[in-house]
Design a protein around this motif. Structure first.
Motif, PDB file in Angstrom:
ATOM      1  N   ASP A   1       0.800  -1.243   0.000  1.00  0.00           N
ATOM      2  CA  ASP A   1       0.000   0.000   0.000  1.00  0.00           C
ATOM      3  C   ASP A   1       0.823   1.279   0.000  1.00  0.00           C
ATOM      4  OD1 ASP A   1      -2.534  -1.077  -0.195  1.00  0.00           O
ATOM      5  OD2 ASP A   1      -2.770  -1.283   1.971  1.00  0.00           O
ATOM      6  N   VAL A   2       2.067   1.201  -0.447  1.00  0.00           N
ATOM      7  CA  VAL A   2       2.888   2.417  -0.522  1.00  0.00           C
ATOM      8  C   VAL A   2       2.379   3.331  -1.629  1.00  0.00           C
ATOM      9  CG1 VAL A   2       5.226   3.314  -0.898  1.00  0.00           C
ATOM     10  CG2 VAL A   2       4.896   1.232   0.422  1.00  0.00           C
ATOM     11  N   THR A   3       1.795   2.761  -2.668  1.00  0.00           N
ATOM     12  CA  THR A   3       1.299   3.575  -3.783  1.00  0.00           C
ATOM     13  C   THR A   3       0.159   4.500  -3.353  1.00  0.00           C
ATOM     14  OG1 THR A   3      -0.103   1.705  -4.420  1.00  0.00           O
ATOM     15  CG2 THR A   3       1.978   1.957  -5.589  1.00  0.00           C
ATOM     16  N   ARG A   4      -0.491   4.203  -2.242  1.00  0.00           N
ATOM     17  CA  ARG A   4      -1.571   5.065  -1.752  1.00  0.00           C
ATOM     18  C   ARG A   4      -1.026   6.340  -1.114  1.00  0.00           C
ATOM     19  NH1 ARG A   4      -6.558   2.554  -1.516  1.00  0.00           N
ATOM     20  NH2 ARG A   4      -6.533   0.299  -1.900  1.00  0.00           N
ATOM     21  N   ASP A   5       0.235   6.296  -0.684  1.00  0.00           N
ATOM     22  CA  ASP A   5       0.885   7.476  -0.114  1.00  0.00           C
ATOM     23  C   ASP A   5       1.659   8.160  -1.248  1.00  0.00           C
ATOM     24  OD1 ASP A   5       2.460   9.357   1.203  1.00  0.00           O
ATOM     25  OD2 ASP A   5       2.807   8.064   2.935  1.00  0.00           O
ATOM     26  N   GLY A   6       0.991   9.077  -1.951  1.00  0.00           N
ATOM     27  CA  GLY A   6       1.556   9.658  -3.161  1.00  0.00           C
ATOM     28  C   GLY A   6       2.896  10.322  -2.962  1.00  0.00           C
ATOM     29  N   GLY A   7       3.065  11.085  -1.867  1.00  0.00           N
ATOM     30  CA  GLY A   7       4.327  11.783  -1.627  1.00  0.00           C
ATOM     31  C   GLY A   7       5.476  10.831  -1.392  1.00  0.00           C
ATOM     32  N   LEU A   8       5.258   9.820  -0.547  1.00  0.00           N
ATOM     33  CA  LEU A   8       6.299   8.848  -0.243  1.00  0.00           C
ATOM     34  C   LEU A   8       6.661   8.024  -1.473  1.00  0.00           C
ATOM     35  CD1 LEU A   8       8.122   7.324   1.748  1.00  0.00           C
ATOM     36  CD2 LEU A   8       6.140   5.884   2.334  1.00  0.00           C
ATOM     37  N   TYR A   9       5.632   7.564  -2.184  1.00  0.00           N
ATOM     38  CA  TYR A   9       5.883   6.731  -3.369  1.00  0.00           C
ATOM     39  C   TYR A   9       6.637   7.515  -4.440  1.00  0.00           C
ATOM     40  CZ  TYR A   9       5.032   3.791  -7.449  1.00  0.00           C
ATOM     41  OH  TYR A   9       5.196   3.016  -8.563  1.00  0.00           O
ATOM     42  N   THR A  10       6.243   8.765  -4.666  1.00  0.00           N
ATOM     43  CA  THR A  10       6.918   9.589  -5.676  1.00  0.00           C
ATOM     44  C   THR A  10       8.380   9.829  -5.310  1.00  0.00           C
ATOM     45  OG1 THR A  10       4.852  10.693  -6.264  1.00  0.00           O
ATOM     46  CG2 THR A  10       6.895  11.803  -6.878  1.00  0.00           C
ATOM     47  N   ALA A  11       8.620  10.205  -4.039  1.00  0.00           N
ATOM     48  CA  ALA A  11       9.990  10.473  -3.598  1.00  0.00           C
ATOM     49  C   ALA A  11      10.863   9.225  -3.732  1.00  0.00           C
ATOM     50  CB  ALA A  11       9.989  10.961  -2.149  1.00  0.00           C
ATOM     51  N   THR A  12      10.326   8.084  -3.323  1.00  0.00           N
ATOM     52  CA  THR A  12      11.091   6.834  -3.391  1.00  0.00           C
ATOM     53  C   THR A  12      11.375   6.451  -4.842  1.00  0.00           C
ATOM     54  OG1 THR A  12       9.939   6.124  -1.387  1.00  0.00           O
ATOM     55  CG2 THR A  12      11.173   4.457  -2.573  1.00  0.00           C
ATOM     56  N   THR A  13      10.394   6.645  -5.710  1.00  0.00           N
ATOM     57  CA  THR A  13      10.569   6.320  -7.128  1.00  0.00           C
ATOM     58  C   THR A  13      11.637   7.195  -7.768  1.00  0.00           C
ATOM     59  OG1 THR A  13       8.248   5.636  -7.320  1.00  0.00           O
ATOM     60  CG2 THR A  13       9.403   6.172  -9.359  1.00  0.00           C
ATOM     61  N   VAL A  14      11.605   8.492  -7.480  1.00  0.00           N
ATOM     62  CA  VAL A  14      12.585   9.404  -8.085  1.00  0.00           C
ATOM     63  C   VAL A  14      13.989   9.100  -7.580  1.00  0.00           C
ATOM     64  CG1 VAL A  14      13.302  11.810  -8.325  1.00  0.00           C
ATOM     65  CG2 VAL A  14      10.883  11.223  -8.478  1.00  0.00           C
ATOM     66  N   VAL A  15      14.127   8.864  -6.264  1.00  0.00           N
ATOM     67  CA  VAL A  15      15.443   8.508  -5.715  1.00  0.00           C
ATOM     68  C   VAL A  15      15.945   7.221  -6.360  1.00  0.00           C
ATOM     69  CG1 VAL A  15      16.636   7.720  -3.631  1.00  0.00           C
ATOM     70  CG2 VAL A  15      15.160   9.722  -3.524  1.00  0.00           C
ATOM     71  N   ASP A  16      15.063   6.242  -6.505  1.00  0.00           N
ATOM     72  CA  ASP A  16      15.439   4.989  -7.164  1.00  0.00           C
ATOM     73  C   ASP A  16      15.907   5.241  -8.595  1.00  0.00           C
ATOM     74  OD1 ASP A  16      15.598   2.201  -7.823  1.00  0.00           O
ATOM     75  OD2 ASP A  16      13.610   2.338  -8.698  1.00  0.00           O
ATOM     76  N   ASN A  17      15.175   6.082  -9.344  1.00  0.00           N
ATOM     77  CA  ASN A  17      15.556   6.384 -10.726  1.00  0.00           C
ATOM     78  C   ASN A  17      16.924   7.061 -10.795  1.00  0.00           C
ATOM     79  OD1 ASN A  17      13.184   5.351 -11.779  1.00  0.00           O
ATOM     80  ND2 ASN A  17      12.125   7.313 -11.797  1.00  0.00           N
ATOM     81  N   VAL A  18      17.126   8.071  -9.940  1.00  0.00           N
ATOM     82  CA  VAL A  18      18.387   8.816  -9.956  1.00  0.00           C
ATOM     83  C   VAL A  18      19.555   7.913  -9.581  1.00  0.00           C
ATOM     84  CG1 VAL A  18      19.692  10.677  -8.844  1.00  0.00           C
ATOM     85  CG2 VAL A  18      17.317  11.053  -9.514  1.00  0.00           C
ATOM     86  N   MET A  19      19.398   7.135  -8.524  1.00  0.00           N
ATOM     87  CA  MET A  19      20.495   6.283  -8.065  1.00  0.00           C
ATOM     88  C   MET A  19      20.767   5.138  -9.040  1.00  0.00           C
ATOM     89  SD  MET A  19      21.790   7.620  -5.405  1.00  0.00           S
ATOM     90  CE  MET A  19      22.735   6.347  -4.560  1.00  0.00           C
ATOM     91  N   THR A  20      19.714   4.639  -9.684  1.00  0.00           N
ATOM     92  CA  THR A  20      19.930   3.610 -10.703  1.00  0.00           C
ATOM     93  C   THR A  20      20.718   4.175 -11.873  1.00  0.00           C
ATOM     94  OG1 THR A  20      17.903   2.431 -10.092  1.00  0.00           O
ATOM     95  CG2 THR A  20      18.800   1.992 -12.277  1.00  0.00           C
ATOM     96  N   ASP A  21      20.394   5.394 -12.288  1.00  0.00           N
ATOM     97  CA  ASP A  21      21.157   6.037 -13.364  1.00  0.00           C
ATOM     98  C   ASP A  21      22.617   6.198 -12.973  1.00  0.00           C
ATOM     99  OD1 ASP A  21      18.832   6.171 -14.746  1.00  0.00           O
ATOM    100  OD2 ASP A  21      18.692   8.355 -14.801  1.00  0.00           O
ATOM    101  N   VAL A  22      22.850   6.624 -11.734  1.00  0.00           N
ATOM    102  CA  VAL A  22      24.229   6.779 -11.254  1.00  0.00           C
ATOM    103  C   VAL A  22      24.951   5.446 -11.308  1.00  0.00           C
ATOM    104  CG1 VAL A  22      25.636   7.265  -9.211  1.00  0.00           C
ATOM    105  CG2 VAL A  22      23.752   8.790  -9.811  1.00  0.00           C
ATOM    106  N   TRP A  23      24.255   4.382 -10.904  1.00  0.00           N
ATOM    107  CA  TRP A  23      24.923   3.070 -10.883  1.00  0.00           C
ATOM    108  C   TRP A  23      25.168   2.532 -12.289  1.00  0.00           C
ATOM    109  CZ3 TRP A  23      27.646   1.510  -7.078  1.00  0.00           C
ATOM    110  CH2 TRP A  23      28.225   0.233  -7.129  1.00  0.00           C
ATOM    111  N   ILE A  24      24.300   2.843 -13.223  1.00  0.00           N
ATOM    112  CA  ILE A  24      24.557   2.438 -14.605  1.00  0.00           C
ATOM    113  C   ILE A  24      25.855   3.096 -15.101  1.00  0.00           C
ATOM    114  CG2 ILE A  24      23.744   2.601 -17.000  1.00  0.00           C
ATOM    115  CD1 ILE A  24      20.893   2.427 -15.902  1.00  0.00           C
ATOM    116  N   LEU A  25      26.039   4.364 -14.776  1.00  0.00           N
ATOM    117  CA  LEU A  25      27.279   5.054 -15.150  1.00  0.00           C
ATOM    118  C   LEU A  25      28.484   4.369 -14.518  1.00  0.00           C
ATOM    119  CD1 LEU A  25      26.122   8.771 -14.732  1.00  0.00           C
ATOM    120  CD2 LEU A  25      26.530   7.582 -16.884  1.00  0.00           C
ATOM    121  N   ILE A  26      28.353   3.998 -13.239  1.00  0.00           N
ATOM    122  CA  ILE A  26      29.455   3.318 -12.554  1.00  0.00           C
ATOM    123  C   ILE A  26      29.723   1.958 -13.191  1.00  0.00           C
ATOM    124  CG2 ILE A  26      30.147   2.246 -10.366  1.00  0.00           C
ATOM    125  CD1 ILE A  26      28.626   4.520  -8.945  1.00  0.00           C
TER     126      ILE A  26
END
Length: 393
Positions: free
Chosen positions: A154-179
């Motif tokens: 039920d994390v998707t019901r908490d829009g702020g938390l889900y959005t923040a976690t998704t964006v952090v995941d996207n940014v950090m995944t991009d960083v790791w792809i570069l690494i």
């Protein structure tokens, strides 16, 4: 979702993304940029364009991004596998599976340590257990598992938390792809891996195990049209078959189906000798990487307030523990640096990113193992994520 970007029309966004590939290829020819490679540069250019709001970030939604993530990367996998050498699997498969397992263990331990060190409980309460499961799932098998755990908890019901976690995941995944793209060159220079690199250098060359491509006597139009038609047909069929099986309770990712179709087509000499297939497939990979870069929407992180740095610290700990275990044990087991990089990319980003690292390193013999271990991660990641939530209860 609306966007304040300068260019928002799908055709305009596509034109700019294709131009970014040209820019990356040209920059990669300069001596100072050559070591970075076009793959690294195109991710950076995509991120720059999105964060300057020349094009919308991928999180804002755009048909070009959706099409690229859904179909373009699958088509590139099909085209690049047309010339795969199945005999090379015997040499690469064992090491790859071992490295992937090491990376998965590193992720699991990393989440446990991050959960103990970062006080997310104080900020989000019991949802911290759900986040631990989401990060475990996504960094063992890709983003599909991230969303599977998020929906179940039920994390998707908490829009702020889900959005923040998704964006952090996207940014950090991009960083790791570069690494991951830079990792083979970096590890090869260390004393722990010099012996491994030297032994592989004296082994049969990669060109020897890679397929020898003979040009077909097709006209220029057919040389382009045939691989595009084959790739489109394969992606369409794989999507249809995957949906049909899913409706009957059998979950088979479409990437496995498109891989199977590619291996079947590769046994037909007329298809395996299509010289243009590799070029078109590589172009599609670069388009995918440009969209991956556009995923890193830094502005969206400001809306999460104090939670943002905590999430970044949390994921950083996961990545550090993952890298220490993978590289440390990998050095003891004398696993090739490029295999470690591909396995790590498979853990953090799934089949698509693992496959991209193999292609960027020009290791045709590792393309298929990269896709297969990524698929294993996709299959196991959700189970690992739910196991983490149960362990922290």
């Amino acid at each position: 979702m609306t966007s304040d970007a300068l260019v928002t029309s799908p055709l305009g966004v596509l034109a700019i993304l294709l131009a970014s590939i040209v820019v990356a290829e040209l920059l990669a020819r300069y001596r100072t940029m050559k070591k970075l490679g076009a793959a690294l540069i195109v991710i950076a250019v995509g991120a720059l364009l999105a964060n300057l709001r020349i094009i919308p970030p991928a999180t804002s939604g755009n048909p070009v991004y959706d099409f690229t993530f859904t179909y373009v990367i699958s088509g590139s996998i099909f085209l690049l596998l047309l010339q795969v050498n199945l005999g090379a699997l015997r040499r690469a498969g064992g090491q790859m599976i071992g490295a992937f397992a090491l990376g998965a263990v590193g992720v699991f331990l990393g989440v446990l340590i991050a959960n103990a060190v970062i006080p997310l409980d104080d900020m989000i309460g019991d949802k911290s257990r759900a986040l631990a499961g989401m990060f475990t799932g996504t960094y063992i098998g890709g983003s599909a598992n991230f969303n599977a755990v998020a929906v179940a908890m039920d994390v998707t019901r908490d829009g702020g938390l889900y959005t923040a976690t998704t964006v952090v995941d996207n940014v950090m995944t991009d960083v790791w792809i570069l690494i991951a793209l830079a990792l083979p060159a970096l590890l090869s220079r260390t004393r722990w891996f010099r012996a491994v690199v030297s032994s592989t250098a004296t082994a049969p060359s990669q060109q020897a195990v890679a397929p020898q491509i003979d040009h077909t006597p097709l006209s220029g139009t057919l040389e382009i049209a045939l691989p595009l038609a084959l790739a489109s047909l394969a992606v369409w069929l794989s999507t249809m078959v995957s949906a049909w099986l899913s409706a009957r309770g059998v979950g088979v990712p479409s990437v496995l189906i498109v891989t199977t179709l590619a291996l079947i087509a590769a046994q037909v000499p007329a298809f395996s000798r299509l010289a243009s297939a590799h070029t078109i497939g590589l172009w599609a990979v670069y388009l995918f990487l440009a969209v991956v870069g556009a995923n890193a929407d830094l502005a969206a992180l400001a809306e999460a307030g104090q939670l943002t740095p905590m999430l970044f610290a949390y994921v950083t700990i996961i990545f550090v523990i993952h890298a220490v275990i993978l590289i440390g044990v990998g050095a003891l087991l004398k696993i090739e640096p490029v295999v470690l990089a591909i396995a790590s990319a498979a853990n953090i980003g799934g089949s698509s990113t693992a496959f991209v690292v193999a292609e960027a390193e020009d290791r045709h013999d590792l393309v298929l193992p990269a896709i297969l271990i990524g698929s294993i991660g996709t299959a196991l990641g959700a189970y690992a994520g739910f196991a983490m939530t149960a362990l922290l209860r």
